[in-house]
Scaffold this active site. Structure first.
Site, PDB file in Angstrom:
ATOM      1  N   ALA A   1       0.835  -1.209   0.000  1.00  0.00           N
ATOM      2  CA  ALA A   1       0.000   0.000   0.000  1.00  0.00           C
ATOM      3  C   ALA A   1       0.870   1.261   0.000  1.00  0.00           C
ATOM      4  O   ALA A   1       1.998   1.253   0.491  1.00  0.00           O
ATOM      5  CB  ALA A   1      -0.919   0.013   1.213  1.00  0.00           C
TER       6      ALA A   1
ATOM      7  N   GLY B   1      -0.962   4.382   0.724  1.00  0.00           N
ATOM      8  CA  GLY B   1      -1.739   5.343   1.509  1.00  0.00           C
ATOM      9  C   GLY B   1      -2.678   6.106   0.599  1.00  0.00           C
ATOM     10  O   GLY B   1      -2.539   6.088  -0.618  1.00  0.00           O
ATOM     11  N   VAL B   2      -3.656   6.790   1.216  1.00  0.00           N
ATOM     12  CA  VAL B   2      -4.649   7.494   0.411  1.00  0.00           C
ATOM     13  C   VAL B   2      -5.077   8.795   1.067  1.00  0.00           C
ATOM     14  O   VAL B   2      -6.000   9.440   0.632  1.00  0.00           O
ATOM     15  CB  VAL B   2      -5.864   6.569   0.121  1.00  0.00           C
ATOM     16  CG1 VAL B   2      -6.652   6.281   1.374  1.00  0.00           C
ATOM     17  CG2 VAL B   2      -6.744   7.129  -0.969  1.00  0.00           C
ATOM     18  N   GLY B   3      -4.393   9.227   2.106  1.00  0.00           N
ATOM     19  CA  GLY B   3      -4.828  10.407   2.849  1.00  0.00           C
ATOM     20  C   GLY B   3      -4.720  11.712   2.091  1.00  0.00           C
ATOM     21  O   GLY B   3      -5.614  12.546   2.162  1.00  0.00           O
ATOM     22  N   GLU B   4      -3.656  11.927   1.369  1.00  0.00           N
ATOM     23  CA  GLU B   4      -3.418  13.226   0.747  1.00  0.00           C
ATOM     24  C   GLU B   4      -3.895  13.311  -0.693  1.00  0.00           C
ATOM     25  O   GLU B   4      -4.338  14.358  -1.148  1.00  0.00           O
ATOM     26  CB  GLU B   4      -1.918  13.577   0.794  1.00  0.00           C
ATOM     27  CG  GLU B   4      -1.379  13.807   2.178  1.00  0.00           C
ATOM     28  CD  GLU B   4      -1.025  12.513   2.913  1.00  0.00           C
ATOM     29  OE1 GLU B   4      -0.991  11.442   2.262  1.00  0.00           O
ATOM     30  OE2 GLU B   4      -0.810  12.563   4.125  1.00  0.00           O
TER      31      GLU B   4
END
Length: 159
Positions: free
Chosen positions: A106, A108-111
């Site tokens: 992965a 990440g997908v926060g930003e």
């Protein structure tokens, strides 16, 4: 120095807008995004993060205004978008490229979802009606003023 961020996420934004040329009101009618956040471990969470970022980007682009600290004292006066401001038609196109340094691949997908939906919406306004808005939020009065200025320039050019 070196590689300060070993893992990146990528996203492209493709909003479709309608501009009411009489009032300057902009409506996002469809929003398509293509995203690569590595291996998706929990699809529902990733979907939610992206839908939320697109909704926040629509608010940032079209309605949210916090400049007047005496007026902007409630969520309504700050221009946070309502559900009617977010299109029902939102499409997420996933490309999964596992990241060797990410947990289970992965990234990440926060930003990613809030990196650029707002300038994409401003570009869609230009594509829809030919006026370039350079500051957010693109409130109806700002879009209308730009449309009127464009019409005046056109009239002077033909006079």
């Amino acid at each position: 120095q070196g590689k300060p961020f070993p893992i990146y996420m990528y996203e492209v934004f493709m909003p479709e807008v309608e501009v009411d040329t009489k009032t300057g009101k902009v409506t996002v009618v469809k929003f398509t995004t293509a995203v690569d956040v590595g291996t998706i471990i929990n699809r529902s969470t990733v979907d939610g993060q992206i839908y939320g970022g697109l909704a926040q980007g629509i608010g940032l682009a079209l309605t949210e205004d916090f400049d007047d600290l005496k007026y902007h004292t409630s969520l309504k006066n700050c221009g946070l978008p309502y559900i009617k401001d977010i299109p029902d038609e939102m499409e997420i196109i996933y490309q999964q490229t596992p990241r060797p340094l990410g947990p289970f691949g992965a990234a990440g997908v926060g930003e990613a979802p809030l990196t650029a939906p707002h300038p994409a919406i401003l570009n869609a306004i230009y594509n829809a009606c030919g006026v370039r808005i350079l500051k957010v939020p693109a409130l109806p009065k700002i879009v209308k003023a730009a449309l009127d200025a464009k019409a005046s320039q056109r009239e002077m050019a033909h006079a």
